[in-house]
Scaffold this motif. Structure first.
Motif, PDB file in Angstrom:
ATOM      1  N   UNK A 266       0.796  -1.236   0.163  1.00  0.00           N
ATOM      2  CA  UNK A 266      -0.171  -0.056  -0.034  1.00  0.00           C
ATOM      3  C   UNK A 266       0.985   1.427   0.116  1.00  0.00           C
ATOM      4  N   UNK A 267       0.127   2.502   0.091  1.00  0.00           N
ATOM      5  CA  UNK A 267       0.973   3.806  -0.231  1.00  0.00           C
ATOM      6  C   UNK A 267       0.946   4.711   0.997  1.00  0.00           C
ATOM      7  N   UNK A 268      -0.338   5.451   1.063  1.00  0.00           N
ATOM      8  CA  UNK A 268      -0.248   6.227   2.140  1.00  0.00           C
ATOM      9  C   UNK A 268      -0.036   7.542   2.101  1.00  0.00           C
ATOM     10  N   UNK A 269       0.127   8.465   3.044  1.00  0.00           N
ATOM     11  CA  UNK A 269       0.414   9.764   3.129  1.00  0.00           C
ATOM     12  C   UNK A 269       2.083  10.080   3.135  1.00  0.00           C
TER      13      UNK A 269
ATOM     14  N   UNK B  99      -1.428  11.602  -1.062  1.00  0.00           N
ATOM     15  CA  UNK B  99      -1.501   9.880  -0.635  1.00  0.00           C
ATOM     16  C   UNK B  99      -1.588   9.109  -1.853  1.00  0.00           C
TER      17      UNK B  99
ATOM     18  N   UNK C 138      -2.376   6.295  -3.179  1.00  0.00           N
ATOM     19  CA  UNK C 138      -2.989   4.971  -3.234  1.00  0.00           C
ATOM     20  C   UNK C 138      -2.857   4.212  -4.503  1.00  0.00           C
TER      21      UNK C 138
ATOM     22  N   UNK D 117       4.085  -1.996   4.748  1.00  0.00           N
ATOM     23  CA  UNK D 117       3.429  -2.211   3.589  1.00  0.00           C
ATOM     24  C   UNK D 117       4.001  -1.946   2.294  1.00  0.00           C
TER      25      UNK D 117
ATOM     26  N   UNK E 282       3.310   8.383   6.641  1.00  0.00           N
ATOM     27  CA  UNK E 282       3.138   7.339   7.160  1.00  0.00           C
ATOM     28  C   UNK E 282       4.326   6.478   7.397  1.00  0.00           C
TER      29      UNK E 282
END
Lengths: 753, 81
Positions: free
Chosen positions: A455-458, A600, A602, A520, A516
């Motif tokens: 996943x990616x995130x802030x 973000x 995503x 992940x 973040x």
């Protein structure tokens, strides 16, 4: 500026090359500063007193004698870390784990801490703290903890996810179910069915560097924390909340990191160090001993998994079912849920059902460990898949290829897949020379597949161009696997300059927007996306400045290979301006030139791998030797292939240790018996073969360069690949990880009768 | 109107339904309407829910549009290592 993250299919100049790592010289010469390498003037030494009991009520703690000892500057208990979590159950669990409040929930649970002028005084002070415990019955095994009469660890836990709300508390915190179709009907269409139960024991991430920090709380309420972490912004958030501070008043600086693998995504001693410093009025350095790391920082779950898979004689899987029980330590987590989601993710299944149970036990709080929960689920499923292929009489690779998920397949956890790499990794494995190599006596070959979400995130990046044309990149994702080199390559690619002109640093929490964790598999994926965006913003300014220098419209300036180029017939005589030439004039054209990006990230895109392993088993002793190992994995786009290969090899190496030796061993007293690297044996060089790697590149459509995360998937297949190899070598199906020599010998002897 | 598929534990919050229909243009509105229709969702949304739109998982982008006819899955917000 609008930023379209979709894969552009561009040709690369810098990305995909293998320059020397920027942190290498510092690391091999000892100049790099890890967690315990930082010191402050006047710092005290922090030490933690830990419960010797697996489960006990804390009736009373008397710290008076310790406080009177000369050289002791602060002693704290849970009273010094009051509950400020405002009903946030997850934060309360973190707080309670950092310092036990009413009950000690595992051997090693912190109950008090001291800060003293030196380590000797701190140790003496710990001995003077008197704790009155009422010992309670305990349970450390995941299956036993689910039994009706098991000691209850937390009487406020009522199982979530049941059709009817339970009336009694339980050690099962959550039931999760995933799947589609009708498994009962599917099994009815099967010609062959394999049904087996598996167990895996608890392991630790085994990072070489222990947790370490220096905390300094000022009398004005501001504070600094120097710490070894995978996510200093998250540490800031958690520590500030637990100590009742505003986040902006706590500056957290991340050190170099000697391994994390998920274990450094959780706060352990850091809030304690801050509380000690706040009370003592001086900086406090707190370094966990190895014993403390094992006893009191999050290992993985132990598991108990039942798998049932059915297939027609043509090799088509008709139904798949798994029940997965994951231990969570004494606090709720989501580990079984993730296991239930990943278990059958590699396959195209019309009928699939997984049920996960999250179970409390009197062991340390479970933490993330590289694709958390997926390796154990893959071990159970891929073992059963291998056995089923054997029963049907199909080659295990061909069986997997026939049933592999594809673009458009509905995943076992719900959504439909986009472009994915499971099929290509299997085909590559089938055609790899490893598959054709001859095996010797007592040797067996195994293979297995694995999946991870990513996943990616802030994410936030600053790209600053100096007056000399050099470029500094400030990123907020901690570099645990080579991201500084990869991000420099990405910035060089976008700007069209040389990699050597760039330097990437991990900025502290006061210097950059929130980021973040590096978990992940998001570090390079998300930060490269932000770097590309920041570089494109900087290029826009560079074009504007060049236009000023030429006194032409910015619309007539384009950016090509590190230069502003004037386009159009009327500008034919202007030539081009390099980044360096534009930067040198920045003071006269509007000031410093920089590009920023906050986004973000995503759309990370899932990832698959196939591993092959050859093992030799000594039938007289049960000992094993890994002969050959190959990793095939999809990277989306390998930004720095050497680092990608390193991630693949590292995952395989950790998996080899997990599969063959590593295990938390608890005594009947509920105490950990092997809290050190002598008795908890991770692989060393002599235990490992050269691990061969093959990078595949199936672009992730949601990233401008096609990047996917690579850090975690590589630890998913090894347990199963090795178990299949050992089973083939020993002639008996191994169902319990780790396959240590006594366990293998017992299985061989049981088979012989 | 979009049809939303709920994973196991979330289905209990919607009275045992595995699918619900919601009038929503983006993830933000989807969460708001879900919490209105099924108040038990609110703490779960607060803790974090990921949304898969036609197979791509979004953990944080609440402004992401939900195209007409898109397949929407609500999933746990996962942790990594």
């Amino acid at each position: 500026m609008n930023f379209d993250p979709r894969f552009s299919g561009r040709k690369f100049t810098s990305v995909g090359t293998r320059p020397v790592r920027p942190d290498g010289v510092d690391k091999v010469t000892g100049r790099a500063r890890y967690g315990a390498d930082f010191n402050m003037a006047g710092q005290l030494v922090g030490r933690v007193l830990r419960s010797p009991h697996a489960h006990a009520i804390i009736r009373k703690i008397d710290t008076s004698k310790a406080e009177k000892l000369a050289g002791v500057k602060a002693v704290i208990t849970a009273k010094d870390l009051p509950d400020l979590t405002d009903g946030d159950a997850a934060m309360y669990d973190i707080l309670d784990n950092c310092m036990a409040r009413t009950k000690a929930l595992y051997d090693g649970h912190a109950v008090a801490a001291v800060a003293a002028i030196d380590a000797r005084t701190a140790r003496q002070a710990l001995k003077l703290i008197e704790v009155d415990y009422e010992i309670l019955p305990h349970v450390t095994d995941v299956d036993l903890a689910m039994e009706h009469h098991a000691p209850l660890i937390n009487d406020t836990i009522f199982t979530e996810g049941l059709e009817e709300k339970p009336v009694k508390p339980s050690n099962v915190t959550k039931r999760s179910q995933f799947g589609h179709g009708d498994v009962h009907q599917g099994f009815g269409h099967a010609d062959f069915i394999v049904e087996r139960s598996f167990k895996t024991e608890q392991t630790h991430q085994g990072y070489i560097e222990p947790h370490a920090c220096v905390a300094n709380v000022s009398s004005d309420g501001t504070a600094d924390l120097w710490v070894c972490t995978q996510g200093h912004f998250v540490y800031r958030q958690h520590c500030a909340q637990l100590l009742g501070m505003e986040a902006s008043k706590l500056r957290v600086t991340s050190s170099e990191i000697g391994g994390g693998f998920g274990g450094k995504t959780h706060v352990w001693a850091e809030p304690v160090a801050l509380a000690l410093s706040r009370k003592a009025g001086r900086p406090v350095k707190l370094v966990m001993t190895r014993d403390e790391v094992f006893r009191a920082s999050g290992p993985t779950s132990a598991t108990s998994i039942d798998v049932k898979i059915g297939a027609r004689k043509d090799g088509t899987i008709t139904a798949a079912q798994a029940t997965l029980r994951y231990s969570a330590g004494p606090y709720a987590g989501s580990w079984a849920e993730i296991g239930a989601m990943t278990a059958f993710a590699c396959y195209k299944l019309d009928n699939v059902e997984t049920v996960g149970y999250e179970v409390l036990v009197n062991r340390p709080k479970t933490a993330a460990y590289r694709a958390p929960s997926a390796p154990m689920a893959a071990f159970a499923v891929e073992s059963a898949v291998d056995e089923l292929a054997k029963e049907i009489g199909i080659d295990p690779v061909d069986f997997r290829i026939k049933n592999a998920a594809q673009e458009g397949t509905r995943s076992s956890y719900g959504p439909v897949y986009g472009p994915i790499g499971i099929g290509p990794t299997l085909e590559a494995a089938k055609n790899h020379p490893h598959m054709k190599a001859k095996l010797g006596k007592n040797q067996g070959r195994g293979m297995a597949c694995g999946f991870w979400f990513n996943f990616g995130g802030q994410t936030c990046v600053d790209l600053n161009i100096g007056m000399d044309g050099s470029v500094s990149l400030a990123v907020g994702t901690v570099d645990v696997g080579g991201s500084r080199a990869s991000l420099s390559l990405v910035a060089a690619e976008e700007l069209g300059i040389d990699y050597a002109q760039l330097k990437a640093v991990v900025a502290d929490t006061s210097s950059l927007g929130y980021n973040d964790m590096t978990d992940g598999s998001r570090g390079t994926f998300s930060s490269s996306m932000a770097t590309i965006s920041a570089a494109r913003n900087a290029i826009k300014i560079l074009r504007e400045r060049a236009a000023q220098m030429w006194d032409i419209s910015v619309d007539d300036v384009v950016w090509e290979q590190g230069h502003a180029v004037a386009k159009g017939d009327k500008h034919g005589n202007l030539g081009k301006l390099s980044l360096k030439e534009i930067a040198a004039q920045s003071g006269k054209t509007g000031g410093p030139i920089a590009g920023h990006s906050e986004l973000v990230a995503d759309g990370a895109g899932v990832s698959f791998a196939t591993h092959i392993c050859d093992i030799e088993v000594d039938p007289e002793t049960g000992s094993t030797r890994v002969i050959r190992y190959t990793v095939v994995q999809d990277a989306g786009k390998a930004v720095h292939p050497t680092y990608v290969e390193g991630q693949y090899q590292g995952g395989a190496a950790q998996g080899i240790g997990w599969a063959l030796n590593e295990e938390y061993i608890y005594g009947k007293d509920g105490r950990l018996q092997n809290a050190g690297f002598l008795d908890y044996r991770i692989p060393v060089c002599s235990d490992l073969p050269m691990i061969d790697t093959q990078i595949l590149e199936i672009p992730n459509p949601n990233h401008p360069y096609g990047v996917r995360g690579v850090g975690e998937t590589s630890i998913v297949p090894p347990l199963a690949a090795i178990a299949n190899a050992v089973s083939n070598a020993a002639g008996v199906r191994m169902t319990h990880i780790p396959m240590s020599p006594p366990r293998i010998l017992a299985a061989i002897e049981a088979e012989r009768g | 109107m979009v049809e939303v598929t709920l994973w196991g534990a979330l289905g209990q919050l919607a009275g045992g339904k595995s699918k619900v229909e919601v009038e929503a243009r983006d993830i933000r509105e989807l969460f708001r309407k879900l919490a209105e229709q099924y108040p038990a969702f609110e703490p779960w949304i607060e803790k974090g829910i990921a949304v898969a739109i036609d197979g791509t998982i979004y953990r944080d982008t609440w402004g992401k549009e939900l195209p007409a006819g898109a397949e929407i899955f609500l999933l746990p917000r996962l942790a990594g290592g």
